[in-house]
Design a protein around this motif. Sequence first.
Motif, PDB file in Angstrom:
ATOM      1  N   ASN A   6       0.846  -1.192   0.000  1.00  0.00           N
ATOM      2  CA  ASN A   6       0.000   0.000   0.000  1.00  0.00           C
ATOM      3  C   ASN A   6       0.883   1.244   0.000  1.00  0.00           C
ATOM      4  N   TYR A   7       0.835   2.000  -1.109  1.00  0.00           N
ATOM      5  CA  TYR A   7       1.634   3.221  -1.229  1.00  0.00           C
ATOM      6  C   TYR A   7       0.731   4.460  -1.264  1.00  0.00           C
ATOM      7  N   THR A   8      -0.381   4.389  -0.562  1.00  0.00           N
ATOM      8  CA  THR A   8      -1.303   5.518  -0.500  1.00  0.00           C
ATOM      9  C   THR A   8      -0.572   6.763   0.021  1.00  0.00           C
ATOM     10  N   ASN A   9      -0.789   7.893  -0.656  1.00  0.00           N
ATOM     11  CA  ASN A   9      -0.154   9.154  -0.269  1.00  0.00           C
ATOM     12  C   ASN A   9      -0.688   9.600   1.089  1.00  0.00           C
ATOM     13  N   LEU A  10       0.189   9.687   2.062  1.00  0.00           N
ATOM     14  CA  LEU A  10      -0.237  10.013   3.421  1.00  0.00           C
ATOM     15  C   LEU A  10      -0.759  11.443   3.535  1.00  0.00           C
ATOM     16  N   HIS A  11      -0.330  12.320   2.628  1.00  0.00           N
ATOM     17  CA  HIS A  11      -0.724  13.734   2.707  1.00  0.00           C
ATOM     18  C   HIS A  11      -2.150  13.963   2.207  1.00  0.00           C
ATOM     19  N   THR A  12      -2.505  13.301   1.122  1.00  0.00           N
ATOM     20  CA  THR A  12      -3.824  13.529   0.516  1.00  0.00           C
ATOM     21  C   THR A  12      -4.751  12.311   0.584  1.00  0.00           C
ATOM     22  N   GLY A  13      -4.202  11.140   0.875  1.00  0.00           N
ATOM     23  CA  GLY A  13      -5.023   9.935   0.877  1.00  0.00           C
ATOM     24  C   GLY A  13      -5.198   9.336  -0.501  1.00  0.00           C
ATOM     25  N   GLU A  14      -4.395   9.781  -1.493  1.00  0.00           N
ATOM     26  CA  GLU A  14      -4.485   9.216  -2.844  1.00  0.00           C
ATOM     27  C   GLU A  14      -4.012   7.765  -2.823  1.00  0.00           C
ATOM     28  N   PRO A  15      -4.884   6.808  -3.228  1.00  0.00           N
ATOM     29  CA  PRO A  15      -4.502   5.403  -3.135  1.00  0.00           C
ATOM     30  C   PRO A  15      -3.600   4.956  -4.292  1.00  0.00           C
ATOM     31  N   TRP A  16      -2.679   4.082  -3.994  1.00  0.00           N
ATOM     32  CA  TRP A  16      -1.828   3.447  -5.011  1.00  0.00           C
ATOM     33  C   TRP A  16      -1.312   2.133  -4.440  1.00  0.00           C
ATOM     34  N   TYR A  17      -1.410   1.066  -5.226  1.00  0.00           N
ATOM     35  CA  TYR A  17      -1.056  -0.266  -4.751  1.00  0.00           C
ATOM     36  C   TYR A  17      -0.184  -0.994  -5.776  1.00  0.00           C
ATOM     37  N   CYS A  18       0.682  -1.849  -5.272  1.00  0.00           N
ATOM     38  CA  CYS A  18       1.461  -2.765  -6.104  1.00  0.00           C
ATOM     39  C   CYS A  18       1.341  -4.163  -5.510  1.00  0.00           C
ATOM     40  N   LEU A  19       1.408  -5.164  -6.368  1.00  0.00           N
ATOM     41  CA  LEU A  19       1.461  -6.533  -5.868  1.00  0.00           C
ATOM     42  C   LEU A  19       2.765  -6.721  -5.096  1.00  0.00           C
ATOM     43  N   LYS A  20       2.673  -7.374  -3.974  1.00  0.00           N
ATOM     44  CA  LYS A  20       3.856  -7.552  -3.131  1.00  0.00           C
ATOM     45  C   LYS A  20       4.829  -8.537  -3.780  1.00  0.00           C
ATOM     46  N   PRO A  21       6.114  -8.199  -3.819  1.00  0.00           N
ATOM     47  CA  PRO A  21       7.096  -9.151  -4.344  1.00  0.00           C
ATOM     48  C   PRO A  21       7.111 -10.437  -3.510  1.00  0.00           C
TER      49      PRO A  21
END
Length: 578
Positions: free
Chosen positions: A253-268
């Motif tokens: 989970n790489y959601t932007n902590l400042h704005t809450g913009e979500p971004w995800y990658c499959l875990k290696p």
Amino acid sequence: MFTTENEEVANHGRLKGIIICRSKCALIFLILALSGLIFLLRNILTLEHQNCSNAAFCQKRPLPSYQTHTFCSHLGLKPTQDEALEDRYLLKAIAWPKLPARPAPVPLNQTSDPVHSLFTILPSKVQKEWHVGDQLEALVQMHDFQGSPKRYGGDFLVARLHSPELQAGVAGTVVDHLNGSYSALFPLLWGGSAQVQITMVHSSEAVAVLQRLREERPNRVFFKSLFRSGKLSETTTCIPCLPPDSAQQSLCNYTNLHTGEPWYCLKPKLLSCDTRINHAMGGYEKPLYTNKEALLFQSRINLKIVIHASGPDRINVLPQKIDGQELENSTIKAEPDKYTPAGYYYQGTWRPLYGTSVRKFNDSSSITQCLTGKVIHMYGDSTMRQWFEYLSAFIPDFNLHRSKRVGPLMAVDFKHNILMNYRCHGPPIRILPVSTSELRYVANELDGLAGGPDTVVVFSIWAHFTSFPIEVYIRRMRHIRQALVRLLDRGPGTLVIIRSANFVAMDQTTSKHSSDWFSLQIDKVLRTMFKGLGAVFVDAWEMTLAHHSPHNIHPPPPIIKNMVDLILSHVCPDKKKS
């Protein structure tokens, strides 16, 4: 004690007067009470209006629950009541006419055919001739491949009026009558020849397919990230929209902590989430069209095809007529009861119809003089990078050994105290591999600026959002708008310039993720959300539609020069002509 008849009459008169007086007083008191109540209610409503975060979307509470449209909608922070109301308003504003209920798929021969369709220039309503300042109307009747007239709307048509001889052009507006006919309206802004051109970008049936793709296949463009630790490295897929079954997969989970913009990658499989080092374009999901749907997106058949006229397609425009006199060189002013575009081309130069007059900045000295003492921050996609590249040709360029296509880029003129930088916006962005440390969200960057009269903020964010549900774009623009409001509060005088979407070259493949219809929807949202902010709006949509150059996601140099002249005219307005 007895009273005389005269006394009784007098007493009766006094009693009647008292009753009348009391009645009048009661009426006056009632009026005063109602006035006070109305004043109180008005003040309460005024305070509620002032406290609303976006007054344009305020209404009475409680609000009905907001229904999400795609599985992208539930990600990120839960919208407030005002934000949910704004979402509904925006979705309603971009709603497109639906196809009539009938068995699917529709045979190609029953869909809109631009070759069989025709338009007619309607005669002038007042006189038999056209003058500068009049409005021209052309009526379009759509037919299918069998030659039968269409009985419903929803086709995506665009129109322009142009004169190759005068290097003139203006974008028209198209009105859908929802019965297979359309009106194209044009302001007549120059004297001489004027030719009507109407183009079917997509049939209504093709638009329905694009709507389905946007709703049901939000991850048709995907991304990837490289994870590395020592000699061990892995690459996984990244997406902004988690499908319903995502709980079964291990995610980072790489959601932007400042704005809450979500971004995800499959875990290696072998590495941890904190070993991610870059972001890059991944690829395109296939297949998307069925074989029959693909027939709706054929170049030279039903994709961006010009519709011909049933009679003459051009008129001769006479000089403007006022009080029976023709004026050769009169100033064109917007009329509220007519369609008014942002501007038009004449002799190859863009002329806005309102706001600051455009000056020509043809050499390095005029540009340097304008930008002296300025700090220019540019954010966005490659259409914004075009502006940076144009201006950096006049300013010493320090690229800090960064990729010209990725950046970040910087240009500095120490002698004239000019600093100009460009940074691409955060994900989703289709780009060459870029370090995660350099991939930043625009809202985050804006919150790091001091602002002020010597600061110019310019952004263009649209092309990389066309493949995603509109809710993703609304959320991103909302965070940027909030950051701009904060910037303007702490740095009054900051000049904010917003560049709109523009037309692109399209074929069957690019239509799936970069159709002009997707861009149109984004453009409407952008204009609505930033209306009233006090920002300068560069209408790239009209500037590319009105120009004679073929459509391209990166407009050619003549259009770029007109755009840069426009923004520099706002940075350094000509006070005599403004």
